[in-house]
Motif scaffolding. Sequence first.
Motif, short mmCIF file in Angstrom:
data_model
loop_
_atom_site.label_atom_id
_atom_site.label_comp_id
_atom_site.label_asym_id
_atom_site.label_seq_id
_atom_site.Cartn_x
_atom_site.Cartn_y
_atom_site.Cartn_z
N SER A 52 22.24 51.31 29.86
CA SER A 52 21.72 52.32 30.78
C SER A 52 21.83 53.69 30.12
CB SER A 52 22.46 52.31 32.12
OG SER A 52 23.83 52.64 31.94
N GLY A 53 20.96 54.59 30.56
CA GLY A 53 20.98 55.92 29.99
C GLY A 53 20.39 56.94 30.95
N LEU A 54 20.69 58.20 30.69
CA LEU A 54 20.19 59.31 31.51
C LEU A 54 19.90 60.49 30.60
CD1 LEU A 54 19.84 60.95 34.23
CD2 LEU A 54 22.27 61.50 34.00
N LEU A 55 18.76 61.14 30.84
CA LEU A 55 18.44 62.40 30.19
C LEU A 55 18.00 63.35 31.30
CD1 LEU A 55 18.30 63.80 27.44
CD2 LEU A 55 15.86 63.21 27.37
N LEU A 56 18.70 64.47 31.44
CA LEU A 56 18.49 65.36 32.58
C LEU A 56 18.37 66.80 32.11
CD1 LEU A 56 18.68 66.06 35.70
CD2 LEU A 56 21.14 66.19 35.34
N PHE A 57 17.33 67.47 32.59
CA PHE A 57 17.22 68.92 32.42
C PHE A 57 17.49 69.58 33.75
CE2 PHE A 57 14.71 72.79 33.01
CZ PHE A 57 15.21 73.57 31.97
N VAL A 96 21.47 67.37 29.84
CA VAL A 96 22.56 66.42 29.99
C VAL A 96 22.07 65.05 29.54
CG1 VAL A 96 24.19 65.36 31.59
CG2 VAL A 96 23.43 67.72 31.96
N GLY A 97 22.89 64.37 28.78
CA GLY A 97 22.55 63.03 28.34
C GLY A 97 23.72 62.08 28.51
N LYS A 98 23.41 60.82 28.82
CA LYS A 98 24.47 59.82 28.99
C LYS A 98 23.93 58.46 28.56
CE LYS A 98 25.82 58.68 33.15
NZ LYS A 98 26.51 58.70 34.46
N PHE A 99 24.75 57.71 27.81
CA PHE A 99 24.39 56.37 27.36
C PHE A 99 25.55 55.43 27.65
CE2 PHE A 99 24.66 53.06 24.11
CZ PHE A 99 23.44 52.42 24.30
N ASN A 100 25.24 54.29 28.34
CA ASN A 100 26.27 53.30 28.69
C ASN A 100 25.92 51.94 28.09
OD1 ASN A 100 26.03 55.29 31.16
ND2 ASN A 100 28.11 54.51 31.19
N TYR A 101 26.97 51.25 27.63
CA TYR A 101 26.78 49.89 27.11
C TYR A 101 27.89 49.00 27.65
CZ TYR A 101 26.62 45.87 24.01
OH TYR A 101 26.58 44.59 23.53
N PHE A 137 28.84 57.23 26.12
CA PHE A 137 28.77 58.50 25.41
C PHE A 137 27.92 59.46 26.24
CE2 PHE A 137 26.34 61.42 22.71
CZ PHE A 137 27.39 62.14 22.15
N SER A 138 28.37 60.70 26.36
CA SER A 138 27.61 61.68 27.12
C SER A 138 27.72 63.04 26.44
CB SER A 138 28.14 61.78 28.56
OG SER A 138 29.49 62.21 28.58
N PHE A 139 26.80 63.91 26.81
CA PHE A 139 26.85 65.26 26.26
C PHE A 139 26.21 66.23 27.25
CE2 PHE A 139 22.61 63.87 25.07
CZ PHE A 139 21.84 65.00 25.28
N ARG A 140 26.56 67.49 27.11
CA ARG A 140 25.93 68.59 27.82
C ARG A 140 25.61 69.68 26.80
NH1 ARG A 140 26.48 68.75 33.55
NH2 ARG A 140 25.65 70.87 33.35
N TYR A 141 24.42 70.21 26.91
CA TYR A 141 24.03 71.37 26.11
C TYR A 141 23.67 72.45 27.11
CZ TYR A 141 21.73 74.25 22.57
OH TYR A 141 21.38 75.28 21.73
N ASP A 142 24.63 73.36 27.34
CA ASP A 142 24.53 74.31 28.45
C ASP A 142 24.36 75.74 27.95
OD1 ASP A 142 24.81 72.59 30.67
OD2 ASP A 142 26.96 72.43 30.29
N SER A 199 25.53 83.78 21.83
CA SER A 199 26.67 82.87 22.05
C SER A 199 26.64 82.23 23.43
CB SER A 199 27.99 83.64 21.88
OG SER A 199 28.04 84.76 22.75
N ARG A 200 25.47 82.17 24.06
CA ARG A 200 25.43 81.66 25.43
C ARG A 200 25.25 80.15 25.52
NH1 ARG A 200 20.20 84.77 27.61
NH2 ARG A 200 21.96 86.16 27.98
N TRP A 201 24.94 79.49 24.39
CA TRP A 201 24.75 78.05 24.42
C TRP A 201 25.94 77.32 23.82
CZ3 TRP A 201 20.86 75.67 26.97
CH2 TRP A 201 19.78 76.47 27.36
N GLY A 202 26.28 76.20 24.44
CA GLY A 202 27.39 75.40 23.94
C GLY A 202 27.09 73.92 24.05
N PHE A 203 27.60 73.12 23.10
CA PHE A 203 27.42 71.67 23.09
C PHE A 203 28.75 71.01 23.42
CE2 PHE A 203 27.36 67.53 20.86
CZ PHE A 203 26.26 66.96 21.50
N PHE A 204 28.74 70.13 24.44
CA PHE A 204 29.98 69.57 24.95
C PHE A 204 29.86 68.05 25.08
CE2 PHE A 204 29.14 73.73 26.99
CZ PHE A 204 30.07 74.48 26.30
N PRO A 205 30.37 67.31 24.10
CA PRO A 205 30.26 65.85 24.12
C PRO A 205 31.48 65.19 24.77
CG PRO A 205 31.04 66.57 21.99
CD PRO A 205 30.87 67.82 22.82
#
Length: 653
Positions: A142-147, A194-199, A209-214, A223-229
């Motif tokens: 399963s997976g999710l990609l969200l804006f 936002v992204g998420k992958f499940n196995y 595994f998931s991540f956020r790029y905010d 400096s307003r963007w950050g990557f958070f895995p």
Amino acid sequence: MVPIYVNDNPLYPNFEMIDNENPVVVTDSKQTGYRKFLRKQFNGIISLDYKVPFVEGLNAKATYNYDFKYSDNTDFKKSYFLYSYTPPVYDGNGQIITPEKYNAHEKNAPTTVRRSSYPDTHSLMQFSLNYNRRFAEKHQVSGLLLFVEEYNKWDSFYAQREIMVNSEYLFAGEDKNQLANMEGIGERTARGLVGKFNYDYLGKYIAEFSFRYDGSSKFPKESRWGFFPAASVGWRISEEGFIKNNYNFINNLKIRASYGKLGDDRSAGNYPSTIVGYALEPNETGWIFGGNLVNGALPTAIPNPNLTWYTSKTADVGLDMDLWNGKLGLTFDYFNRNRSGLLATSLDLIPGTVGANLPQENLESDRTFGYELSLTHRNKINDFNYFINAQVSSTKSQFVNRVESKAGNSYDNWRNRYSNRNKDIWWGKEYAGQFGSYEQIYNHPTLVSSGTLPGDYYYQDWNGDGVINDADNHPIATYNMPLINYGFTLGGSWRGLDLTMNFQGAAKVYVQYSEVLAGPLQFDGGALTQFLDRWRPADAGADLFNPSTQWLAGYYPSTGSAMAEGTRAVQNASYLRLKTLELGYSLPQQWLKTLKIKNLRIYASAYNLLTWTGLKYTDPEHPGSAGGSSSGDIDVYKYPINKTYNIGASIKF
């Protein structure tokens, strides 16, 4: 007892009451005015779902949420009069020299009307792709990609005038002393991917595994963007053959671990300046020219082009276990969170000629760690079913890096520096006892202030310098919320009869009370009955400072003596409470068939029924002026926790 009205005349409400406030008048809006808050709100949401053809398990979704709030407030403060009484003065023949007089005391003056408005707009937009599919009956993917985009804009305005006529409207007010201003304006935007992958393999091996790029408008563009895995894994050992085939009593055994990084912008301001800006304070800054006030401006803090998210890195390891078909269950978690980049202002000195303050920077860090443990037991003995659930958790926090100046000496370093030390340390003096006689006061090894009486508190000379002062303060307790929270639930049923009891408790929590809960006759008021247990002279008319005066001992010192401090004032508020209890009975089905009722259960319940605690006179969950769940002296006056009893019935047809 102080009368509400002078000479019982309702035309003259009494002025000579506690704080010169008459409770009947101040609770009458016709005399003192009112506050009216009108709030209008609109919330709309639209959502679209689309099942993507030709790609099994793929769905698309779009959502838009719009929220508009508008507050329209009226604050009508009306002046009123209270009265004191001067009796008449007579001469020797009984003739009135000075007639009686009702003296008027104006309160709440001047009469004012204040109108204020607060519009607030908020929108949330989301677009997502969701995928969920099983392959070869073994692999679940399963997976999710969200804006997501969030926008918030708010504004405010108020106007106030003094009213000299009988009116509740601004237009009837005076131009003189009128006010108009704002209490806040701003807008804020946040975007993220936002992204998420499940196995999952046969429910045995699980990974995510998931991540956020905010991005946040609170930070400069650079400096307003950050990557958070983040990632987590789980292994159900109970599904392995070497467990399944050899240990039948193990129904579920799973170990898991996770690690993730998150960003937070809550402590940052709304508008990060890239150049030195100016703050307008027309009511506070300016100069008089020609008899008129000319508004001034103040420079804001020096901009920080590197200001960015503070981050938290959290690790968790856990164990889930079920044995003997539910007779024993266990869940355990240990977690550790490290936050870095917390906002603080440097202590570096800059010349006054700069004309601005230093900005916030990502300078500080801290750590929070703890555990959670849950145990369960379920069983059946003939017709009797019962269960036991228990939970306990503990959390601690400590500073890692903190902006602080260099200590001047070893004591200053120990007392006032917090880097690499636990948070919420409560400092105070060590209570040593109460003076039992004047002889003990005279021979006390440390200096005693004049006016000390038998029954007054004294404290340990902790550092041995012969003086009781702040240098004798040392760690005596922990501040704020409990270090340990726990609870357990007991329940059972037998032939239609059921009983459930929920217990809640906390340990290593301390609280200090002030004002009316710490001493009698506060603010010229009354006293709680607990303060009757006090030191007092055997003869109420005796001279308190006469060494031969006989004293009766009590828990508190005599009225007027200094209040407790240190370990005498800071009390252990640990407790165990029977939070809920419910007893019910379900009538047998054969009794209900003729009435065509499927189920009928009658019950009785109680809340906050019993409490076990060492805290004197006060409920352990009632906030104080410090410690526990308190946030200030006003918390002392919150309504106490109630005991509640209910009886009822539930019927299903």
